[in-house]
Scaffold this motif. Structure first.
Motif, mmCIF file in Angstrom:
data_model
loop_
_atom_site.group_PDB
_atom_site.id
_atom_site.type_symbol
_atom_site.label_atom_id
_atom_site.label_comp_id
_atom_site.label_asym_id
_atom_site.label_seq_id
_atom_site.Cartn_x
_atom_site.Cartn_y
_atom_site.Cartn_z
ATOM 1 N N VAL A 159 17.076 -4.864 11.101
ATOM 2 C CA VAL A 159 15.949 -4.375 10.304
ATOM 3 C C VAL A 159 16.272 -2.913 10.022
ATOM 4 O O VAL A 159 16.344 -2.096 10.948
ATOM 5 C CB VAL A 159 14.609 -4.488 11.059
ATOM 6 N N GLN A 160 16.510 -2.603 8.758
ATOM 7 C CA GLN A 160 16.938 -1.249 8.383
ATOM 8 C C GLN A 160 15.951 -0.642 7.396
ATOM 9 O O GLN A 160 15.544 -1.294 6.435
ATOM 10 C CB GLN A 160 18.331 -1.300 7.762
ATOM 11 N N ASP A 161 15.573 0.615 7.666
ATOM 12 C CA ASP A 161 14.689 1.320 6.742
ATOM 13 C C ASP A 161 15.325 2.636 6.331
ATOM 14 O O ASP A 161 16.317 3.066 6.924
ATOM 15 C CB ASP A 161 13.304 1.553 7.370
ATOM 16 N N ASN A 162 14.784 3.256 5.311
ATOM 17 C CA ASN A 162 15.257 4.581 4.900
ATOM 18 C C ASN A 162 14.152 5.613 5.165
ATOM 19 O O ASN A 162 13.949 6.531 4.391
ATOM 20 C CB ASN A 162 15.712 4.592 3.435
ATOM 21 N N GLY A 163 13.483 5.425 6.295
ATOM 22 C CA GLY A 163 12.349 6.267 6.666
ATOM 23 C C GLY A 163 12.743 7.573 7.326
ATOM 24 O O GLY A 163 13.824 8.113 7.098
ATOM 25 N N VAL A 164 11.855 8.052 8.176
ATOM 26 C CA VAL A 164 11.980 9.387 8.766
ATOM 27 C C VAL A 164 13.084 9.489 9.800
ATOM 28 O O VAL A 164 13.567 10.578 10.091
ATOM 29 C CB VAL A 164 10.643 9.855 9.388
ATOM 30 N N GLY A 165 13.493 8.380 10.390
ATOM 31 C CA GLY A 165 14.533 8.411 11.403
ATOM 32 C C GLY A 165 13.998 8.866 12.754
ATOM 33 O O GLY A 165 12.844 9.258 12.892
ATOM 34 N N TYR A 172 7.025 4.009 9.618
ATOM 35 C CA TYR A 172 7.845 5.228 9.575
ATOM 36 C C TYR A 172 8.667 5.377 8.297
ATOM 37 O O TYR A 172 9.592 6.180 8.235
ATOM 38 C CB TYR A 172 8.732 5.303 10.810
ATOM 39 N N THR A 173 8.330 4.596 7.276
ATOM 40 C CA THR A 173 8.986 4.723 5.977
ATOM 41 C C THR A 173 8.001 5.351 4.999
ATOM 42 O O THR A 173 6.838 4.973 4.956
ATOM 43 C CB THR A 173 9.466 3.351 5.466
ATOM 44 N N GLN A 174 8.507 6.300 4.226
ATOM 45 C CA GLN A 174 7.646 6.982 3.257
ATOM 46 C C GLN A 174 7.315 6.065 2.091
ATOM 47 O O GLN A 174 7.996 5.085 1.825
ATOM 48 C CB GLN A 174 8.346 8.255 2.704
ATOM 49 N N ARG A 175 6.290 6.456 1.385
ATOM 50 C CA ARG A 175 5.863 5.770 0.176
ATOM 51 C C ARG A 175 7.058 5.631 -0.777
ATOM 52 O O ARG A 175 7.788 6.579 -1.016
ATOM 53 C CB ARG A 175 4.747 6.585 -0.475
ATOM 54 N N GLY A 176 7.255 4.429 -1.286
ATOM 55 C CA GLY A 176 8.358 4.186 -2.215
ATOM 56 C C GLY A 176 9.685 3.875 -1.531
ATOM 57 O O GLY A 176 10.697 3.723 -2.202
ATOM 58 N N GLY A 177 9.677 3.755 -0.213
ATOM 59 C CA GLY A 177 10.909 3.499 0.530
ATOM 60 C C GLY A 177 11.333 2.036 0.497
ATOM 61 O O GLY A 177 10.757 1.211 -0.220
ATOM 62 N N GLU A 178 12.343 1.738 1.316
ATOM 63 C CA GLU A 178 12.894 0.387 1.358
ATOM 64 C C GLU A 178 13.141 -0.051 2.792
ATOM 65 O O GLU A 178 13.511 0.756 3.637
ATOM 66 C CB GLU A 178 14.226 0.319 0.603
ATOM 67 N N GLN A 188 0.821 -1.210 0.000
ATOM 68 C CA GLN A 188 0.000 0.000 0.000
ATOM 69 C C GLN A 188 0.856 1.262 0.000
ATOM 70 O O GLN A 188 0.467 2.275 -0.556
ATOM 71 C CB GLN A 188 -0.941 0.014 1.206
ATOM 72 N N LYS A 189 2.028 1.186 0.621
ATOM 73 C CA LYS A 189 2.931 2.341 0.646
ATOM 74 C C LYS A 189 4.055 2.196 -0.390
ATOM 75 O O LYS A 189 4.980 2.993 -0.401
ATOM 76 C CB LYS A 189 3.520 2.514 2.053
ATOM 77 N N MET A 190 3.940 1.158 -1.232
ATOM 78 C CA MET A 190 4.941 0.885 -2.271
ATOM 79 C C MET A 190 6.345 0.768 -1.679
ATOM 80 O O MET A 190 7.322 1.260 -2.240
ATOM 81 C CB MET A 190 4.876 1.938 -3.374
ATOM 82 N N ILE A 191 6.441 0.114 -0.536
ATOM 83 C CA ILE A 191 7.716 -0.093 0.151
ATOM 84 C C ILE A 191 8.272 -1.448 -0.253
ATOM 85 O O ILE A 191 7.575 -2.464 -0.194
ATOM 86 C CB ILE A 191 7.532 -0.020 1.682
#
Length: 193
Positions: free
Chosen positions: A132-138, A108-114, A72-75
């Motif tokens: 577990v690593q994301d490229n979200g808001v931090g 906490y990861t934006q649309r299109g994130g990883e 749904q968030k294209m993550i």
């Protein structure tokens, strides 16, 4: 919802609401699950059924469980853990930790994130770590000290998802009770690991 109760929705509009209802139901069930686990541990004490198990299967199961919220968030969620990553602990509690960390990463990861799962084997000696690593808001430096504590205040997710501040506290308690630890590295605007 009120429109549905008052029959103000067409059949097509009602059908379009079903995924939203499903997501809300899952979120409510998740909160209830966390509260029940926490309440049980507070009232009866937590019993541990420790054993050695393969965490890869658990990671894959949770990635599948959270496939729809991620889509749904294209993550993009990838798992780079080795096939044989053994963990010694209570598998139910480790499963809870993985599930909660993945849910937070999606939140906490934006649309299109990883989001990426990886592992460090035998570092330090005798310990395997799951990352577990994301490229979200931090997470801001000041908030990092409180993130696993009871008085942590949950922040709204990137799609206005609500939190309850219980999950990470339980992750810390379960990690420590199983002889492990939970740590984070984060930078605002660049994500969290």
């Amino acid at each position: 919802m009120e429109a549905a109760e008052e029959n103000d929705l067409s059949a097509e509009d009602f059908i379009a609401l079903i995924p939203q209802l499903k997501d809300q139901s899952k979120a409510t069930l998740e909160i209830l699950d966390k509260l029940l686990i926490w309440g049980k541990s507070q009232l009866k004490g937590t019993k541990y059924n420790r054993s050695v198990f393969n965490a890869k299967e658990m990671i894959l199961k949770n990635v599948e469980l959270y496939k729809n919220p991620a889509l749904q968030k294209m993550i993009k969620v990838t798992d780079e853990t080795p096939n044989e990553i053994s963990i010694f602990g209570d598998s139910t509690q480790v499963d809870f930790i993985i599930r909660n960390l993945l849910a937070n990463a999606i939140k906490y990861t934006q649309r299109g994130g990883e989001i990426r799962f990886s592992a460090s084997l035998n570092q330090p000696a005798g310990f395997n770590a799951i990352h577990v690593q994301d490229n979200g808001v931090g997470i801001a430096k000041g908030a990092q000290q409180l993130i696993f504590e009871r008085n942590n205040q949950s922040q709204e997710g990137t799609a206005q998802e609500k939190g309850n501040s219980i999950g990470l506290m339980l992750c810390k308690e379960f990690s420590e009770a199983n002889g492990g630890k939970i740590e984070l590295e984060s930078e605002l605007g660049r994500g969290t690991r």
